[in-house]
Design a protein around this motif. Structure first.
Motif, mmCIF file in Angstrom:
data_model
loop_
_atom_site.group_PDB
_atom_site.id
_atom_site.type_symbol
_atom_site.label_atom_id
_atom_site.label_comp_id
_atom_site.label_asym_id
_atom_site.label_seq_id
_atom_site.Cartn_x
_atom_site.Cartn_y
_atom_site.Cartn_z
ATOM 1 N N GLU A 10 -106.886 -23.717 -24.464
ATOM 2 C CA GLU A 10 -106.768 -23.865 -23.013
ATOM 3 C C GLU A 10 -106.220 -22.594 -22.370
ATOM 4 O O GLU A 10 -106.709 -22.153 -21.321
ATOM 5 C CB GLU A 10 -105.872 -25.057 -22.695
ATOM 6 N N LEU A 11 -105.216 -21.996 -23.000
ATOM 7 C CA LEU A 11 -104.640 -20.777 -22.442
ATOM 8 C C LEU A 11 -105.622 -19.619 -22.466
ATOM 9 O O LEU A 11 -105.595 -18.749 -21.600
ATOM 10 C CB LEU A 11 -103.370 -20.403 -23.215
ATOM 11 N N ALA A 12 -106.505 -19.610 -23.468
ATOM 12 C CA ALA A 12 -107.459 -18.504 -23.603
ATOM 13 C C ALA A 12 -108.520 -18.510 -22.518
ATOM 14 O O ALA A 12 -109.239 -17.509 -22.342
ATOM 15 C CB ALA A 12 -108.118 -18.551 -24.980
ATOM 16 N N THR A 13 -108.647 -19.608 -21.782
ATOM 17 C CA THR A 13 -109.648 -19.668 -20.711
ATOM 18 C C THR A 13 -109.128 -19.087 -19.405
ATOM 19 O O THR A 13 -109.890 -18.941 -18.447
ATOM 20 C CB THR A 13 -110.069 -21.131 -20.462
ATOM 21 N N ILE A 14 -107.837 -18.752 -19.354
ATOM 22 C CA ILE A 14 -107.239 -18.270 -18.101
ATOM 23 C C ILE A 14 -107.498 -16.779 -17.939
ATOM 24 O O ILE A 14 -107.190 -15.980 -18.824
ATOM 25 C CB ILE A 14 -105.727 -18.543 -18.088
ATOM 26 N N ASN A 15 -108.035 -16.422 -16.796
ATOM 27 C CA ASN A 15 -108.213 -15.020 -16.433
ATOM 28 C C ASN A 15 -107.549 -14.815 -15.079
ATOM 29 O O ASN A 15 -108.130 -15.102 -14.032
ATOM 30 C CB ASN A 15 -109.698 -14.651 -16.371
ATOM 31 N N ASP A 16 -106.326 -14.362 -15.117
ATOM 32 C CA ASP A 16 -105.537 -14.198 -13.900
ATOM 33 C C ASP A 16 -106.120 -13.094 -13.036
ATOM 34 O O ASP A 16 -106.476 -12.017 -13.524
ATOM 35 C CB ASP A 16 -104.088 -13.869 -14.258
ATOM 36 N N ASP A 17 -106.231 -13.382 -11.742
ATOM 37 C CA ASP A 17 -106.763 -12.385 -10.811
ATOM 38 C C ASP A 17 -105.770 -11.261 -10.534
ATOM 39 O O ASP A 17 -106.146 -10.204 -10.032
ATOM 40 C CB ASP A 17 -107.152 -13.051 -9.478
ATOM 41 N N LEU A 18 -104.493 -11.487 -10.832
ATOM 42 C CA LEU A 18 -103.471 -10.475 -10.581
ATOM 43 C C LEU A 18 -103.428 -9.505 -11.756
ATOM 44 O O LEU A 18 -103.089 -9.896 -12.885
ATOM 45 C CB LEU A 18 -102.104 -11.147 -10.413
ATOM 46 N N PRO A 19 -103.783 -8.241 -11.548
ATOM 47 C CA PRO A 19 -103.813 -7.279 -12.659
ATOM 48 C C PRO A 19 -102.478 -7.184 -13.391
ATOM 49 O O PRO A 19 -102.449 -7.086 -14.616
ATOM 50 C CB PRO A 19 -104.175 -5.961 -11.972
ATOM 51 N N ALA A 20 -101.381 -7.224 -12.645
ATOM 52 C CA ALA A 20 -100.066 -7.119 -13.282
ATOM 53 C C ALA A 20 -99.808 -8.286 -14.229
ATOM 54 O O ALA A 20 -99.138 -8.139 -15.255
ATOM 55 C CB ALA A 20 -98.968 -7.057 -12.224
ATOM 56 N N ALA A 21 -100.339 -9.466 -13.906
ATOM 57 C CA ALA A 21 -100.165 -10.620 -14.775
ATOM 58 C C ALA A 21 -100.964 -10.452 -16.059
ATOM 59 O O ALA A 21 -100.504 -10.812 -17.149
ATOM 60 C CB ALA A 21 -100.578 -11.899 -14.047
ATOM 61 N N MET A 22 -102.170 -9.901 -15.953
ATOM 62 C CA MET A 22 -102.975 -9.656 -17.152
ATOM 63 C C MET A 22 -102.292 -8.639 -18.058
ATOM 64 O O MET A 22 -102.291 -8.774 -19.286
ATOM 65 C CB MET A 22 -104.370 -9.176 -16.770
ATOM 66 N N VAL A 23 -101.698 -7.613 -17.453
ATOM 67 C CA VAL A 23 -100.971 -6.612 -18.231
ATOM 68 C C VAL A 23 -99.780 -7.268 -18.931
ATOM 69 O O VAL A 23 -99.506 -7.004 -20.111
ATOM 70 C CB VAL A 23 -100.501 -5.458 -17.323
ATOM 71 N N ALA A 24 -99.068 -8.150 -18.218
ATOM 72 C CA ALA A 24 -97.913 -8.820 -18.802
ATOM 73 C C ALA A 24 -98.323 -9.694 -19.982
ATOM 74 O O ALA A 24 -97.653 -9.717 -21.023
ATOM 75 C CB ALA A 24 -97.206 -9.668 -17.737
ATOM 76 N N GLN A 25 -99.433 -10.404 -19.830
ATOM 77 C CA GLN A 25 -99.888 -11.270 -20.914
ATOM 78 C C GLN A 25 -100.300 -10.451 -22.133
ATOM 79 O O GLN A 25 -99.934 -10.776 -23.269
ATOM 80 C CB GLN A 25 -101.061 -12.138 -20.445
ATOM 81 N N ALA A 26 -101.061 -9.390 -21.908
ATOM 82 C CA ALA A 26 -101.507 -8.550 -23.023
ATOM 83 C C ALA A 26 -100.318 -7.876 -23.709
ATOM 84 O O ALA A 26 -100.273 -7.781 -24.943
ATOM 85 C CB ALA A 26 -102.493 -7.500 -22.515
ATOM 86 N N ALA A 27 -99.359 -7.404 -22.926
ATOM 87 C CA ALA A 27 -98.181 -6.763 -23.505
ATOM 88 C C ALA A 27 -97.420 -7.735 -24.402
ATOM 89 O O ALA A 27 -96.989 -7.382 -25.504
ATOM 90 C CB ALA A 27 -97.271 -6.240 -22.395
ATOM 91 N N ALA A 28 -97.269 -8.975 -23.924
ATOM 92 C CA ALA A 28 -96.567 -9.980 -24.730
ATOM 93 C C ALA A 28 -97.360 -10.339 -25.987
ATOM 94 O O ALA A 28 -96.783 -10.550 -27.056
ATOM 95 C CB ALA A 28 -96.307 -11.230 -23.891
#
Length: 340
Positions: A10-28
């Motif tokens: 379920e989490l893998a289907t999320i594509n956040d429109d906020l670039p900073a959020a995508m960076v935060a997720q990838a960094a984690a």
């Protein structure tokens, strides 16, 4: 753990429109899944390992399709005197399937996301490496820790996808993330607090973990990081499992509880009857009504007696009136004995 697979999917289907959020997720995901590594040939790679293929695909897609474009746009906006002729950043990532055997002989499938070309540049881009002091960040980047709430949610989402665990049916409820360092554990705990959720750090053997055990907090966190369906599923399993888990305990103590309740009710009834005899007509109306309810409904709980009162009152109020009735009778009895 089937539920863990459901949460990750379920989490893998999320594509956040906020670039900073995508960076935060990838960094984690990189920080909690692996981090910067040096190969035997002295090459620096950025590495993360996942149980879920969907999680690995999300991170791979973010690198090759999202961050590449973002980094190039940032480079284009830099003044010419700051570019110094440097090439625009390019990140190459691959997914590698790995199978290994446990000591028990079980075959486990893992999925590695490896960035070799441009690994250091991507680590800097994600905030995992500080080029000014030439040091790897051991927790979460300050830009994430002090960032907006969508970044905090995304960081928790990435950490869970990398190294999260959640209880399944029939076991004690918990949700936890295994952390690579003490600093990472403290950062994730602080991120949970920013979401209004209490989480605890603990050390299990050689690993640091951030753990939630409160059922409501677990459900809320799953909803916040983007897994509402799994939250409902987990809550349903917990609700179904709790009666089964308590059945034996209730069966063992049911008879004893009933005996204690019957004994307490008989004692309370006898005390009220004795108070009526001592006080006679000298009883305030409210105290008399409360005592009469106890006599008329000897097996009822205080809450039930409160509902039977006219008008209905709380169980604390009915208990207080019965207590004052008994205290008044005790004072009168003591006064009579002293008079004798």
């Amino acid at each position: 753990m089937a539920l863990l697979d459901d949460v990750n999917s379920e989490l893998a289907t999320i594509n956040d429109d906020l670039p900073a959020a995508m960076v935060a997720q990838a960094a984690a995901m990189f920080q909690f899944g692996g981090g910067l590594r040096q190969t035997s040939s002295k090459q620096v790679v950025l590495f993360a390992q996942f149980d879920s293929l969907e999680a690995a695909k999300w991170l791979h897609n973010a690198i090759v399709n999202q961050f590449q474009h973002q980094a190039q746009e940032v480079a284009k906006r830099q003044p010419l005197h700051e570019q110094n002729g440097a090439k625009q950043p390019k990140f190459d990532a691959v997914i590698k399937s790995v199978r290994r055997k446990t000591p028990q002989g079980q075959i486990i499938q893992r999925y590695n996301v490896v960035v070799d070309h441009g690994a250091m540049g991507l680590a800097v881009w994600l905030g995992l490496y500080n080029p000014r002091i030439h040091r790897v960040v051991r927790g979460l980047p300050p830009e994430i820790v002090n960032g907006k709430i969508p970044q905090i949610k995304a960081a928790w989402r990435g950490a869970f996808m990398a190294h999260g665990r959640i209880s399944d049916i029939g076991t004690a409820g918990y949700l936890e993330v295994i952390c690579p360092t003490h600093e990472a554990a403290l950062a994730l705990q602080g991120a949970a607090h920013r979401l209004g959720i209490s989480a605890k750090t603990r050390q299990v053997r050689s690993s640091e973990r951030v753990t939630l055990r409160d059922p409501d907090a677990i459900e809320r966190l799953l909803n916040l990081i983007g897994a509402p369906q799994s939250a409902r599923e987990w809550t349903g399993k917990r609700t179904d499992g709790e009666p089964r888990g308590k059945t034996n305990r209730l069966a063992n103590f049911d008879d004893a509880n009933m005996r204690r309740s019957a004994k307490a009710a008989a004692e309370a009834t006898e005390k009220v009857r004795n108070a009526f005899e001592i006080l006679g007509d000298d009883i305030p109306p409210k105290l008399r009504a409360a005592g009469q309810l106890r006599l008329d409904h000897r097996d009822a709980s205080l809450e039930e007696l409160g509902r039977l009162a006219d008008p209905p009152i709380s169980k604390d109020a009915i208990a207080g009136r019965i207590r004052r009735l008994l205290q008044k009778a005790e004072k009168v009895q003591n006064a009579r004995q002293q008079g004798l």
